[in-house]
Design an enzyme around this catalytic site. Structure first.
Site, PDB file in Angstrom:
ATOM      1  N   GLU A   1       0.835  -1.192   0.000  1.00 42.85           N
ATOM      2  CA  GLU A   1       0.000   0.000   0.000  1.00 42.85           C
ATOM      3  C   GLU A   1       0.874   1.248   0.000  1.00 42.85           C
ATOM      4  O   GLU A   1       2.035   1.219   0.407  1.00 42.85           O
ATOM      5  CB  GLU A   1      -0.906   0.005   1.233  1.00 42.85           C
ATOM      6  CG  GLU A   1      -1.803  -1.206   1.328  1.00 42.85           C
ATOM      7  CD  GLU A   1      -2.498  -1.336   2.665  1.00 42.85           C
ATOM      8  OE1 GLU A   1      -3.395  -2.200   2.784  1.00 42.85           O
ATOM      9  OE2 GLU A   1      -2.136  -0.588   3.592  1.00 42.85           O
TER      10      GLU A   1
ATOM     11  N   GLU B   1     -10.996  -3.615  -2.177  1.00 37.80           N
ATOM     12  CA  GLU B   1     -10.479  -4.885  -1.675  1.00 37.80           C
ATOM     13  C   GLU B   1     -10.863  -4.999  -0.211  1.00 37.80           C
ATOM     14  O   GLU B   1     -10.792  -4.024   0.533  1.00 37.80           O
ATOM     15  CB  GLU B   1      -8.959  -4.941  -1.839  1.00 37.80           C
ATOM     16  CG  GLU B   1      -8.316  -6.206  -1.283  1.00 37.80           C
ATOM     17  CD  GLU B   1      -6.811  -6.236  -1.513  1.00 37.80           C
ATOM     18  OE1 GLU B   1      -6.398  -6.226  -2.690  1.00 37.80           O
ATOM     19  OE2 GLU B   1      -6.054  -6.228  -0.523  1.00 37.80           O
TER      20      GLU B   1
END
Length: 682
Positions: free
Chosen positions: A407, A601
């Site tokens: 991320e 997600e």
């Protein structure tokens, strides 16, 4: 002249004037006046302070100070509780009521939105008045209020009786009906419901009927037709990390084939595979081994599934879990033994080997290459090795890992460093390369003494109010704090810009994806401390996601946001001042406002109905006037070998994402005597 004389006479008779005193003394009869003693004037300002100090004893002063401190803490708690309630109200109105409330809405905005919804006119200056609508509008509003379909939010909060009342009625309301006749229609409709369910009585009313009977009626007929009106959202499943070993060999070819056949039968659109830098280039620089991934991709092609790949430049596993450890390449770790500053470093000098520091993006410290050159060579090797799959269209997208856990964030919440939820984390900027960048920025600003990290930002597990930097009116919002946080966030943005520029060259026309984290704890505080340490300068008085999304827009990148599939308990939300709903609303709306393509997600695996329902609610906002929705959804399961999936729930989740349904997950009636579906074990 007469007016002038009158004014003069009135002035003479004024008891407050000097000339009137003699006149009153001679003209009015004398009356005995009671003797009054003038009251002493109350001291003010410094005199009041001195007088109070003179009358206070040491014991009473200490008690008074303690009471004031206690009252101050009680006031803070009451204010936090009030803010938490307000935040939840605003989130519900935005998500389920289609109220266009601004990001920093106050109660005036809420009152204005509610008044407009009720038919009142609210002007910009706050003037509010009732405007009688024509009869046609009155009838249409009544019809809309009666025919509103059941939303996911109301399904969670209402009783079974309220659920039935929200069904589209059989009767249609004519425009000539008066408000009184509308009420009679509603009463008649309720009577018809009682006839439909003869078992309902004062002791056993409608809202006490069996859930299967009620829910089966709710999802019949007209509700099924609503599924076709929502957009198709492809669903991908993420394959676990342990299917390829550290020598880039596929562990169980036939087992993977059977699992992919099963995923195909569940109507997944494709799979997501992590391509680990630590495996492919694990032993020598620029020696890439793709053999295991070639075998895996051939099976995916055989199953006719779509494929998304992740350029994983981070470490995985190893935190006291059963997951396999996938470290950075061994030759990188060897360099790190001699030069530990290639890794992110906290204030105490501890090195984090999850990923490389962004300070070496343009420093030739990796066997003659810079950090972004190493990433580019890896991506170019993948594009060359699997050019046939790109030409066939099998690979639909490539996700670029930009930080810890893949991320775009600093590794500020590392469990190996002792962090535990809901700690605020620590700034990761103390390697020599990032400190050099900080010194350059401070010198350019004209304040060289600002070339340091904050010394009062607490530890990994500190709370915001325990620190001088993140507390209410803390240093995060003074001149130095704003400078440091801007530089810290700009380093994250520059890293994303540099890597995405080279990724666009390596993959040309292929869709690129970047994953944005969901740092939702301490979101209700003024500082948003956890977001600050993660690299997002997003306090209450500033939008920290817009600059990031501008960079993503410039590169035509799809933003994938990590969504929570569970509801925080009220106690946890109050203790951590967390607000995942408002964070999700801010991130998604900010990205959609900038024209970004958005995907999602799940943060943790979902096994139950409510979790799947929330995910569909986020992917397909029911009341969005612009019909925004996710371009795809990535469902991640921790392990295909050890994971449990409740097939009916997962199957219906996929159908809702494909055909529609807006988050309505049906309770399946399995008949009398049937057992709950057993979870499938892989």
């Amino acid at each position: 002249m007469n007016s002038i004389n009158d004014d003069n006479s009135r002035q003479d008779l004024d008891p407050q004037s000097d000339h009137s005193s003699d006149y009153l003394a001679h003209s009015l009869p004398l009356q005995p006046q009671p003797q009054t003693h003038p009251q002493p004037r109350r001291p003010r300002g410094f005199a009041a302070t001195a007088a109070a100090a003179a009358t206070i004893t040491p014991n009473s002063a200490g008690k008074g100070k303690k009471e004031r401190e206690k009252e101050k803490e009680r006031t803070k708690l009451r204010e936090r509780h009030r803010r938490a309630i307000t935040s939840r109200m605003l989130a519900g109105l935005r998500q389920y009521g289609n109220f266009p409330l601004p990001a920093r809405a106050d109660m005036n905005d809420v009152l204005a939105a509610l008044a407009r919804e009720a038919g009142w006119v609210v002007e910009a200056d706050g003037t509010t008045y009732r405007q009688c609508p024509p009869p046609s509008q009155m009838a249409s509003f009544a019809a809309r209020s009666v025919e509103t379909p059941l939303s996911a939010g109301s399904l969670r909060a209402c009783t079974a009786k309220e659920t039935l009342e929200n069904q589209p009625p059989v009767l249609r309301i004519d425009e000539s009906l008066s408000p009184a006749s509308i009420d009679s229609v509603v009463i008649a409709e309720r009577d018809s419901k009682n006839e439909k369910y003869p078992s309902a009585n004062p002791i056993n009313p409608v809202d006490c009927l069996e859930a299967d009977q009620l829910m089966q009626d709710i999802h019949s007929g007209v509700h099924e037709n609503n599924f076709t009106g929502t957009p198709y959202v492809p669903v991908y499943i993420k394959l676990p990390a342990g299917i390829i070993n550290k020598f880039c060999q596929l562990i169980d070819r036939e087992g993977i084939r059977q699992e992919l056949i099963h995923m195909k039968s569940l109507n997944f659109d494709g799979v997501i595979v992590d391509c680990w830098w630590g495996i492919v280039e694990g032993w020598s620089p620029q020696k890439y081994v793709w053999s295991g991934y070639r075998e895996l991709f051939d099976i995916v092609r055989e199953m006719k599934l779509k494929l998304q790949v992740v350029m994983a430049f981070h470490e995985y596993g190893g935190d006291d879990s059963s997951d396999p450890l996938i470290s950075l390449p061994q030759w990188i770790l060897e360099i790190g033994k001699d030069n530990q500053d290639i890794f992110f470093t906290d204030r105490e000098g501890r090195r984090n080997t999850e990923c490389l520091s962004w300070g070496i993006d343009k420093e030739r410290v990796l066997k003659g290459r810079t950090g972004i050159e190493v990433y580019f060579d890896f991506m170019r090797s993948f594009r060359t090795e699997f050019s046939d799959l790109f030409e066939e269209g099998l690979i639909s997208a490539v996700e670029i890992g930009l930080g810890a856990s893949g991320e775009l964030k600093y590794p500020s919440f590392s469990e190996r460093m002792g962090w535990r939820y809901p700690g605020i984390g620590e700034f990761q900027c103390y390697d020599k390369y990032l400190l050099q960048s900080l010194r350059r920025a401070a010198k350019l600003r004209g304040h060289s003494f600002w070339a340091r990290g904050p010394d009062n930002a607490g530890q990994y597990n500190s709370m915001p109010h325990e620190t001088g930097f993140f507390c209410e009116r803390g240093d995060y919002d003074n001149y130095y704090g704003r400078f440091f946080l801007h530089w810290y966030a700009q380093s994250l943005i520059d890293h994303a810009d540099n890597v995405l520029s080279l990724a666009s060259l390596a993959f040309e026309e292929t869709r690129l994806i970047v994953k944005i984290p969901a740092v939702y704890w301490w979101y209700k505080t003024a500082s948003h401390a956890a977001e600050l340490t993660a690299g997002y300068h997003n306090p209450t008085n500033q939008d920290g996601y817009s600059p990031v999304f501008e960079v993503l827009k410039n590169h035509g990148v799809t933003m994938k946001f990590v969504c929570l599939g569970f509801q925080l308990s009220s106690q946890e939300a109050d203790e951590t001042l967390a607000d995942p709903e408002c964070l999700t609303w801010q991130v998604l709306n900010s990205s959609w406002d900038r024209g970004l393509i958005v995907a999602g997600e799940n943060a943790i695996p979902c096994y139950e109905r409510e979790g799947f329902k929330r995910l569909v609610d986020i992917a397909k906002p029911r009341n969005d006037p612009d019909r925004h929705h996710f371009s795809f959804f990535a469902y991640q399961q921790p392990s295909m070998v050890q994971g449990n999936i409740c097939l009916p729930e997962l199957d219906h989740f996929i159908k809702c994402m494909h055909v529609g349904g807006g988050g309505r997950v049906r309770i399946l009636d399995m008949g009398e005597g049937s057992q709950a579906p057993m979870p499938l074990r892989y």
